[in-house]
Motif scaffolding. Sequence first.
Motif, PDB file in Angstrom:
ATOM      1  N   LYS A 264       0.828  -1.212   0.000  1.00 24.42           N
ATOM      2  CA  LYS A 264       0.000   0.000   0.000  1.00 24.42           C
ATOM      3  C   LYS A 264       0.861   1.261   0.000  1.00 24.42           C
ATOM      4  CE  LYS A 264      -3.945   0.072   0.301  1.00 24.42           C
ATOM      5  NZ  LYS A 264      -4.984   0.095  -0.783  1.00 24.42           N
ATOM      6  N   ASN A 265       1.916   1.251   0.804  1.00 27.03           N
ATOM      7  CA  ASN A 265       2.804   2.420   0.851  1.00 27.03           C
ATOM      8  C   ASN A 265       3.552   2.626  -0.462  1.00 27.03           C
ATOM      9  OD1 ASN A 265       2.072   2.914   3.505  1.00 27.03           O
ATOM     10  ND2 ASN A 265       3.838   1.821   4.378  1.00 27.03           N
ATOM     11  N   GLY A 266       3.694   1.532  -1.226  1.00 23.88           N
ATOM     12  CA  GLY A 266       4.345   1.629  -2.530  1.00 23.88           C
ATOM     13  C   GLY A 266       3.390   1.973  -3.646  1.00 23.88           C
ATOM     14  N   GLY A 267       2.135   2.209  -3.287  1.00 26.73           N
ATOM     15  CA  GLY A 267       1.137   2.603  -4.280  1.00 26.73           C
ATOM     16  C   GLY A 267       0.475   1.445  -4.981  1.00 26.73           C
ATOM     17  N   GLY A 268       0.649   0.239  -4.481  1.00 27.44           N
ATOM     18  CA  GLY A 268       0.053  -0.929  -5.116  1.00 27.44           C
ATOM     19  C   GLY A 268      -1.188  -1.427  -4.393  1.00 27.44           C
ATOM     20  N   GLU A 269      -1.753  -2.501  -4.913  1.00 22.71           N
ATOM     21  CA  GLU A 269      -2.919  -3.154  -4.309  1.00 22.71           C
ATOM     22  C   GLU A 269      -2.574  -4.621  -4.044  1.00 22.71           C
ATOM     23  OE1 GLU A 269      -5.721  -1.826  -3.341  1.00 22.71           O
ATOM     24  OE2 GLU A 269      -5.233   0.191  -4.091  1.00 22.71           O
ATOM     25  N   VAL A 270      -3.083  -5.141  -2.949  1.00 23.13           N
ATOM     26  CA  VAL A 270      -2.846  -6.547  -2.630  1.00 23.13           C
ATOM     27  C   VAL A 270      -3.764  -7.392  -3.500  1.00 23.13           C
ATOM     28  CG1 VAL A 270      -2.914  -8.326  -0.853  1.00 23.13           C
ATOM     29  CG2 VAL A 270      -2.127  -6.016  -0.279  1.00 23.13           C
ATOM     30  N   SER A 271      -3.216  -7.932  -4.571  1.00 18.55           N
ATOM     31  CA  SER A 271      -4.002  -8.748  -5.496  1.00 18.55           C
ATOM     32  C   SER A 271      -3.121  -9.869  -6.027  1.00 18.55           C
ATOM     33  CB  SER A 271      -4.529  -7.899  -6.653  1.00 18.55           C
ATOM     34  OG  SER A 271      -3.460  -7.312  -7.366  1.00 18.55           O
ATOM     35  N   GLU A 272      -3.749 -10.988  -6.316  1.00 16.21           N
ATOM     36  CA  GLU A 272      -3.001 -12.187  -6.706  1.00 16.21           C
ATOM     37  C   GLU A 272      -3.015 -12.387  -8.207  1.00 16.21           C
ATOM     38  OE1 GLU A 272      -3.003 -17.046  -5.872  1.00 16.21           O
ATOM     39  OE2 GLU A 272      -4.361 -15.723  -4.771  1.00 16.21           O
ATOM     40  N   ASN A 273      -1.834 -12.585  -8.765  1.00 10.61           N
ATOM     41  CA  ASN A 273      -1.694 -12.984 -10.160  1.00 10.61           C
ATOM     42  C   ASN A 273      -1.645 -14.510 -10.197  1.00 10.61           C
ATOM     43  OD1 ASN A 273      -0.949 -13.597 -12.770  1.00 10.61           O
ATOM     44  ND2 ASN A 273       1.005 -12.492 -12.718  1.00 10.61           N
ATOM     45  N   LYS A 274      -2.691 -15.127 -10.696  1.00 10.89           N
ATOM     46  CA  LYS A 274      -2.793 -16.583 -10.683  1.00 10.89           C
ATOM     47  C   LYS A 274      -1.695 -17.266 -11.503  1.00 10.89           C
ATOM     48  CE  LYS A 274      -6.683 -16.733  -8.301  1.00 10.89           C
ATOM     49  NZ  LYS A 274      -6.770 -17.330  -6.955  1.00 10.89           N
ATOM     50  N   GLY A 275      -1.075 -16.521 -12.383  1.00 13.79           N
ATOM     51  CA  GLY A 275      -0.025 -17.111 -13.194  1.00 13.79           C
ATOM     52  C   GLY A 275       1.353 -17.019 -12.551  1.00 13.79           C
ATOM     53  N   SER A 276       1.434 -16.347 -11.416  1.00 12.40           N
ATOM     54  CA  SER A 276       2.721 -16.192 -10.736  1.00 12.40           C
ATOM     55  C   SER A 276       3.206 -17.526 -10.175  1.00 12.40           C
ATOM     56  CB  SER A 276       2.579 -15.183  -9.593  1.00 12.40           C
ATOM     57  OG  SER A 276       3.695 -15.234  -8.723  1.00 12.40           O
ATOM     58  N   TRP A 277       4.529 -17.676 -10.115  1.00 11.46           N
ATOM     59  CA  TRP A 277       5.099 -18.904  -9.541  1.00 11.46           C
ATOM     60  C   TRP A 277       4.689 -19.049  -8.081  1.00 11.46           C
ATOM     61  CZ3 TRP A 277       8.062 -18.935  -5.217  1.00 11.46           C
ATOM     62  CH2 TRP A 277       8.686 -17.737  -4.829  1.00 11.46           C
ATOM     63  N   ILE A 278       4.469 -17.946  -7.396  1.00  8.36           N
ATOM     64  CA  ILE A 278       4.074 -18.005  -5.983  1.00  8.36           C
ATOM     65  C   ILE A 278       2.691 -18.631  -5.861  1.00  8.36           C
ATOM     66  CG2 ILE A 278       3.662 -16.654  -3.893  1.00  8.36           C
ATOM     67  CD1 ILE A 278       5.484 -14.459  -5.123  1.00  8.36           C
ATOM     68  N   SER A 279       1.780 -18.180  -6.674  1.00  9.59           N
ATOM     69  CA  SER A 279       0.423 -18.720  -6.658  1.00  9.59           C
ATOM     70  C   SER A 279       0.411 -20.192  -7.047  1.00  9.59           C
ATOM     71  CB  SER A 279      -0.457 -17.916  -7.617  1.00  9.59           C
ATOM     72  OG  SER A 279      -1.788 -18.386  -7.584  1.00  9.59           O
ATOM     73  N   ARG A 280       1.168 -20.549  -8.087  1.00  6.97           N
ATOM     74  CA  ARG A 280       1.216 -21.940  -8.539  1.00  6.97           C
ATOM     75  C   ARG A 280       1.853 -22.836  -7.474  1.00  6.97           C
ATOM     76  NH1 ARG A 280       3.318 -19.553 -13.170  1.00  6.97           N
ATOM     77  NH2 ARG A 280       5.332 -20.584 -12.799  1.00  6.97           N
ATOM     78  N   ALA A 281       2.855 -22.339  -6.786  1.00  8.39           N
ATOM     79  CA  ALA A 281       3.530 -23.144  -5.746  1.00  8.39           C
ATOM     80  C   ALA A 281       2.571 -23.526  -4.632  1.00  8.39           C
ATOM     81  CB  ALA A 281       4.713 -22.367  -5.175  1.00  8.39           C
TER      82      ALA A 281
END
Length: 288
Positions: A264-281
């Motif tokens: 949030k402080n970096g100007g982003g939103e907490v959202s998941e990219n389903k194609g990310s290696w983190i999500s797949r793991a």
Amino acid sequence: MTSAGHAANAKGRRLMRTAAMVLVALSLGACSSLDLFSKKDDTPPDEAADKLYNEGLFYLNAKNNPKDAVKKFEEVDRQHPYSEWARKSLIMSAFSYYQTGQYEECVTAAKRYITLHPGSPDAAYAQYLIAASYFDQIPDVTRDQDRTNKAMDALDEVIRKYPTSEYAAAAKEKLEVARDQLAGKEMEVGRYYLEKKDYTGAINRFKVVVTRYQTTRHVEEALMRLTEAYMALGIVDEAQTAAAVLGHNFPDSNWYKHAYALVKNGGGEVSENKGSWISRAFKRVGLG
């Protein structure tokens, strides 16, 4: 005297000398034989296998003296190597060595037992003693983790080869502790890289924790550190995904609060990219 007479006398003297030599040889042989039978044998006679085995148990249990117990068990193996008592004594030797903290000797005895008696009901216990010996030597996370890896391999063998044995459950518990130790090592190195601003090196270490050691207590911090490292590199999409996966799986975690704030402080939103290696793991192991 004729030449024939001289020859006869010479022949007679040779025969007498030969006879005398034979008599001396026989005499020496007789003496040697007498010495052989009269010599006192200082080697103690063999004791009954069950007697030695029970003496070993007595030293182990009643006397709480595993070192002397080992001597008795090893004597069974020496005096009665092919007996059933020798088989029992070998596994008890391994256990006694374990009790005294002589882990290398325990591993050697236990491995020998498995080699000689692979189908024995005690083979599972022998394998567990090997694993426990390595496990008890696991160092802290600042040191080389070779013993931890050996412990994990040996514990995994208990679970794989003897899944229905009484030692499988204990092996699983120890395996989780060992896995946690290796995860802790990766975290230590990852934090070091993070501090040195080597963000790629840090990410590689935290990635190991997320992909291999998800069930350990370190995975929450690993996801937060991934968020931190990715944000530092400006890879916001992966940072957001790390924070989202952390929040989805561990919503009450303090590490999630830190990750959320970083995004949030970096100007982003907490959202998941389903194609990310983190999500797949996480999906591979049924999380997320």
